[in-house]
Structures are given as C-alpha cells and as structure tokens.
Scaffold this motif. Sequence first.
Motif, PDB file in Angstrom:
ATOM      1  N   ILE A  28      -3.827 -18.050  18.484  1.00 57.15           N
ATOM      2  CA  ILE A  28      -4.102 -18.796  19.709  1.00 57.15           C
ATOM      3  C   ILE A  28      -3.664 -20.250  19.582  1.00 57.15           C
ATOM      4  O   ILE A  28      -3.959 -21.072  20.442  1.00 57.15           O
ATOM      5  N   ILE A  31      -1.761 -21.183  22.557  1.00 58.31           N
ATOM      6  CA  ILE A  31      -2.321 -20.774  23.838  1.00 58.31           C
ATOM      7  C   ILE A  31      -2.810 -22.029  24.529  1.00 58.31           C
ATOM      8  O   ILE A  31      -3.647 -22.754  23.996  1.00 58.31           O
ATOM      9  N   ALA A  97      -7.288 -16.133  28.448  1.00 62.53           N
ATOM     10  CA  ALA A  97      -6.253 -16.872  27.718  1.00 62.53           C
ATOM     11  C   ALA A  97      -5.122 -17.188  28.676  1.00 62.53           C
ATOM     12  O   ALA A  97      -4.663 -16.306  29.413  1.00 62.53           O
ATOM     13  N   TRP A  99      -1.331 -19.072  28.922  1.00 61.94           N
ATOM     14  CA  TRP A  99      -0.222 -19.685  28.200  1.00 61.94           C
ATOM     15  C   TRP A  99       0.997 -19.770  29.108  1.00 61.94           C
ATOM     16  O   TRP A  99       1.106 -19.059  30.102  1.00 61.94           O
ATOM     17  N   ASP A 107      -1.531 -15.004  31.904  1.00 62.67           N
ATOM     18  CA  ASP A 107      -2.906 -15.008  31.438  1.00 62.67           C
ATOM     19  C   ASP A 107      -3.386 -13.606  31.127  1.00 62.67           C
ATOM     20  O   ASP A 107      -2.784 -12.609  31.541  1.00 62.67           O
TER      21      ASP A 107
END
Length: 119
Positions: A28, A31, A97, A99, A107
């Motif tokens: 992550i 992210i 999440a 990005w 997401d």
Amino acid sequence: QVQVVESGGGLVQAGGSLRLSCAASRSIFNINVMGWYRQGPGKQRELVATTTSGGRTNYADSVKGRFTISRDNAKNTVYLQMNSLKPEDTAVYYCNALWVVAGTPYDSWGQGTQVTVSS
C-alpha cells in the motif's frame, strides 16, 4: 489491482473499544488514500476516516477524538482504532483503497465488517 479485506468487527458495549484491520493484497506504499467508511441501518454510506500516502489524516466530525486511523506500509495494513464507542457507531465498516495510475483513479472496496455497539 488491490483487494482489501476487513476484520476486527464485533459486539461491544457503549464506551468500549475495537480495532479494525484492513489487509491489502499488495503493497500500500503507493496507494494514494486508504479509508474507512461505514453504513448504518437505513443510512447512506459515510466517510469515517482516511489516510494518505503522505501521512495526512482526515476524520468525520462525529468520530474526531475517539477514532484513530493508522497505516502500516510494512504490513500492507490500515487500522481503525475506535474508542469510546457509542450505539450510533453501529454500522458495517468498509475499507477503501484509492490509487491513481496515469491520471486515472481506481478504487477497491472490501466486503465490510459489522460493528455493533450496545447501550
């Protein structure tokens, strides 16, 4: 692509604490935003807290001072420490999440974990 899985929900009495975990399927580190959202009975999904790759955090007014979001890049995990829980915190809590790749946002949502706070 990133998959996220939440855990840590349960039943707790008002005033108690829980810690939610959101485990990601890959690093992550890049992210952009990891966040927690919740959807209570008969309510729309709402933002609870977010943390950015730069370390910024943001909280809903209703949880400020009670909830803390943290991000452990080494474990690919985001946590939500919830203290002084209230019955109105009862909801399904979702991890998200977000990005960006070449200017396009992506997401991913988890399936959610139930938090029930009894009075």
